[in-house]
Design an enzyme around this catalytic site. Structure first.
Site, PDB file in Angstrom:
ATOM      1  N   ASP A  69       0.834  -1.200   0.000  1.00  0.00           N
ATOM      2  CA  ASP A  69       0.000   0.000   0.000  1.00  0.00           C
ATOM      3  C   ASP A  69       0.870   1.253   0.000  1.00  0.00           C
ATOM      4  OD1 ASP A  69      -2.769   1.129   0.230  1.00  0.00           O
ATOM      5  OD2 ASP A  69      -1.899   2.002   2.043  1.00  0.00           O
ATOM      6  N   LYS A  92       1.324   4.362  -3.013  1.00  0.00           N
ATOM      7  CA  LYS A  92       1.352   5.801  -2.773  1.00  0.00           C
ATOM      8  C   LYS A  92       2.639   6.418  -3.314  1.00  0.00           C
ATOM      9  CE  LYS A  92      -1.469   5.248   1.379  1.00  0.00           C
ATOM     10  NZ  LYS A  92      -1.553   5.377   2.856  1.00  0.00           N
TER      11      LYS A  92
END
Length: 369
Positions: free
Chosen positions: A232, A236
């Site tokens: 995750d 980003k």
């Protein structure tokens, strides 16, 4: 919500919402709560055209989405129901089919899912001249062409909450790039869960004990490996890298997770049981950083065309080094912000903060017409 158009000169913003998980439901609540503010300050009225989850959709009834109906739908979802099982729910062929069926001029398509199956709907919406808002990172981190298709229509697209929830990371980066400022380096902590873990390690707590506590407090995903694997955070970081202008795919992001591959196939219970076997490894990393006058952070680093994510020793007196707890933080080093970086810090997680960021993006697009 009464959907009679043009009340007191209000301008409607038709909305198709994909995703009624935590963020999607919080967004619906906030739209209702801020209705008076939007009317009085912005002459804006948000009108739902369709609400969609992975099972199906509820399209705008003839009498519109009343407050009572919206409350009923929210309750249905909070109790674990699928929209297809609602009395007004219907399955759909694809997300893009919903856009084609109910979209109208000025529509904004909002993606609060965690799926890449919305890619076609987002691109179709932009092709039709609609607008899109994403809280979903996946469409921006699949193949480069999809990112280009979304970001190439910056006037019609917003994705602020994909990095740092409600923090103005994307807007700040876009402004720097638009000014011609050259981004030299980005370093950031983009996971409140992993920030909590790093703070615990720095305070002398064990790796296993801190992870178990974060799991018990609900800071981690139901499977803590979804946080500890670093994917995750890598997504980003990739969004930021592409925002700088780098042509990069996920395979080029170097990811160092916080558990070994041998533990990937364990049940959650067995994984938590095995965690103490990693305590010494991370204690040694913390002590090694301290011996150099540094501290350990789980950081994303973008520099000289390379992007990496993993446990990183950083200067104790740097913004990242001073970071504690679950806040997110990003350091932006550029021609104008050097040697001291531009720093953005604050709450970077939570459905309420993320939903507020999505709503802000919707309102911002309202002024692009």
């Amino acid at each position: 919500m009464d959907n009679v158009a043009g009340i007191s000169g209000e301008r409607e913003k038709p909305l198709i919402l994909f995703g009624l998980g935590g963020v999607g439901r919080a967004l619906m609540q906030q739209i209702g709560e801020q209705r008076s503010l939007h009317r009085e300050r912005y002459d804006l009225r948000i009108r739902y055209l369709a609400l969609c989850d992975s099972s199906g959709a509820i399209s705008e009834p003839q009498d519109g989405f009343t407050d009572e109906l919206l409350a009923e739908i929210l309750q249905h979802k909070e109790e674990g129901g699928a929209l297809a099982s609602h009395a007004l729910g219907q399955p759909y062929e694809s997300p893009e089919a919903v856009v084609d069926a109910v979209g109208k001029p000025g529509t904004v398509v909002v993606d609060c899912t965690a799926s890449d199956e919305t890619v076609g709907a987002l691109l179709r919406a932009l092709e039709l001249g609609y607008q899109v808002v994403l809280a979903n990172k996946k469409p921006l981190t699949v193949v480069q062409d999809v990112y280009d298709g979304i970001s190439g229509t910056l006037g019609n697209a917003r994705w602020e909450t994909t990095v740092g929830a409600g923090l103005p990371v994307i807007a700040t980066l876009n402004r720097l790039v638009a000014s011609g400022d050259e981004i030299e380096r980005i370093a950031g902590s983009f996971s409140g869960t992993l920030g909590y873990l790093m703070t615990g390690l720095e305070e002398g707590r064990s790796y296993s004990g801190t992870v178990a506590e974060a799991y018990r407090l609900g800071y981690t995903e139901p499977d803590p490996r979804d946080d500890l694997g670093g994917v995750d955070v890598a997504r980003k970081a990739l969004i930021l890298a592409r925002g700088i202008g780098w042509r990069m795919d996920m395979e080029q992001v170097e990811i160092t997770g916080l558990y070994p591959e041998r533990m990937a196939g364990l049940s959650v219970e067995d994984f938590l049981t095995e965690l103490p076997s990693l305590d010494e490894q991370y204690r040694a990393q913390v002590e090694g950083a301290a011996a150099e006058g540094k501290v350990l952070r789980y950081a994303a680093t973008l520099s000289e065309g390379a992007c990496s994510v993993g446990p990183t020793a950083v200067a104790k007196d740097s913004p990242l080094g001073r970071l504690t707890g679950t806040d997110n933080l990003v350091e932006l080093y550029s021609r104008w912000y050097s040697p001291n970086p531009l720093v953005i810090q604050g709450r970077g997680a939570g459905v309420e903060a993320t939903a507020a960021g999505v709503l802000s993006d919707i309102v911002d697009l309202h002024f692009c017409r």
